[in-house]
Design an enzyme around this catalytic site. Sequence first.
Site, PDB file in Angstrom:
ATOM      1  N   ASN A   1       0.817  -1.232   0.000  1.00  0.00           N
ATOM      2  CA  ASN A   1       0.000   0.000   0.000  1.00  0.00           C
ATOM      3  C   ASN A   1       0.843   1.271   0.000  1.00  0.00           C
ATOM      4  O   ASN A   1       0.754   2.090   0.935  1.00  0.00           O
ATOM      5  CB  ASN A   1      -0.925  -0.021   1.222  1.00  0.00           C
ATOM      6  CG  ASN A   1      -2.364   0.177   0.811  1.00  0.00           C
ATOM      7  OD1 ASN A   1      -2.660   0.536  -0.346  1.00  0.00           O
ATOM      8  ND2 ASN A   1      -3.278  -0.065   1.725  1.00  0.00           N
TER       9      ASN A   1
ATOM     10  N   ASP B   1      -8.460  -2.981   0.005  1.00  0.00           N
ATOM     11  CA  ASP B   1      -8.521  -3.461   1.398  1.00  0.00           C
ATOM     12  C   ASP B   1      -9.604  -4.526   1.539  1.00  0.00           C
ATOM     13  O   ASP B   1      -9.432  -5.522   2.249  1.00  0.00           O
ATOM     14  CB  ASP B   1      -8.825  -2.306   2.353  1.00  0.00           C
ATOM     15  CG  ASP B   1      -7.869  -1.139   2.181  1.00  0.00           C
ATOM     16  OD1 ASP B   1      -6.705  -1.377   1.790  1.00  0.00           O
ATOM     17  OD2 ASP B   1      -8.281   0.005   2.429  1.00  0.00           O
TER      18      ASP B   1
HETATM   19  O1  LIG Z   1      -4.590   6.150   2.660  1.00  0.00           O
HETATM   20  C1  LIG Z   1      -4.686   5.818   3.830  1.00  0.00           C
HETATM   21  O2  LIG Z   1      -3.796   5.966   4.683  1.00  0.00           O
HETATM   22  C2  LIG Z   1      -5.936   5.219   4.309  1.00  0.00           C
HETATM   23  O3  LIG Z   1      -5.864   4.349   5.119  1.00  0.00           O
HETATM   24  C3  LIG Z   1      -7.226   5.743   3.762  1.00  0.00           C
HETATM   25  C4  LIG Z   1      -8.079   4.776   3.035  1.00  0.00           C
HETATM   26  O4  LIG Z   1      -9.110   4.250   3.862  1.00  0.00           O
HETATM   27  C5  LIG Z   1      -7.339   3.639   2.424  1.00  0.00           C
HETATM   28  O5  LIG Z   1      -6.176   4.141   1.866  1.00  0.00           O
HETATM   29  C6  LIG Z   1      -8.166   2.969   1.389  1.00  0.00           C
HETATM   30  O6  LIG Z   1      -7.357   1.972   0.818  1.00  0.00           O
END
Ligand SMILES: O=C(O)C(=O)C[C@H](O)[C@H](O)CO
Length: 304
Positions: A163, A256
């Site tokens: 991520n 997610d």
């Molecule tokens: O970008 C982030 O830090 C988040 O956790 C916000 C969002 O809920 C998330 O990115 C979605 O994938």
Amino acid sequence: MKIAAIGECMVEFAPDGRDGWQMGFAGDTFNTLWTLRGLLPSNVTTDYVSAFGDDEFSRRQLAFFAQHHVGTANSPHIAGGRPGLYAITLDGAERSFTYWRGDSVARRLADDSAALAGSLKDRKLIYFSGITLAILTPTSRRALLAAVTVARAQGSLIAFDPNYRPRLWPDRAIAAAAITEAEHVADIVLPTFDDERSLFDDVDPAATGRRITDLGVRECVVKNGGQAALLCHDGRVAESPARPGVKAVDTSGAGDAFNGGYLAARLQGREPADAAAFAHRVAALAIGVRGALTPFSVLSTARE
Ligand SMILES: O=C(O)C(=O)C[C@H](O)[C@H](O)CO
């Protein structure tokens, strides 16, 4: 069975469809844990490992967790701390995020290593992400990876989503090094191809899968938006087609939710290909609702 996710759950402002905002709570690892909570039987103990404050927003956040049977294990509760905040803006259904999280209390989630170790003890599954790593100082990041390594040696399955959020990292090289280090202690890695291309210059999902499995990771699913995901498991590589004709309202949290669907199915003993097909179904439900969290009533329609 006991499972845990580690990271930051923020206050969320999501477009309400009428030029205003609806307030909720979300954050990548929390979104995945939420999906697991919604899909797994109610006797699975589900804890979100973070650090929590004591202001009104923290109190509401903890009440929201309790209402949905999400615990906080031994997470520190810190006087004067408060959660971070983010807002979703939409271009059509495609989301982007604005953050106010520089001093969020979750950045202190690994300050107390004994508490962290206690929170991770006896877990069937531990899930964390590159965002979890990005919000920590280098010292806390080391403490987190050490705690995860110990839990893995004691039998926990470790799942990780890189991520990559460039704005949360001082530079690309530091992000790449930290994310690669986390992959070395993960059993299941669930990356998104666009992120991997921008961080590692991967030319295609197969290159991402190869790079990650070459680290010794046995199971990797490379998500690719509305296209097929690439499933790499025990030396085999296969495509898992996405669902056609899905109508998107807000793509926030799709990856997610995919991860939550995939891990829920794997914990229930389903084979990777079957788990990936199920995960696509869960992600399709997630993009049909505003905000990053999919109501449990909607998630329940993913089950056959
Ligand atoms: O970008 C982030 O830090 C988040 O956790 C916000 C969002 O809920 C998330 O990115 C979605 O994938």
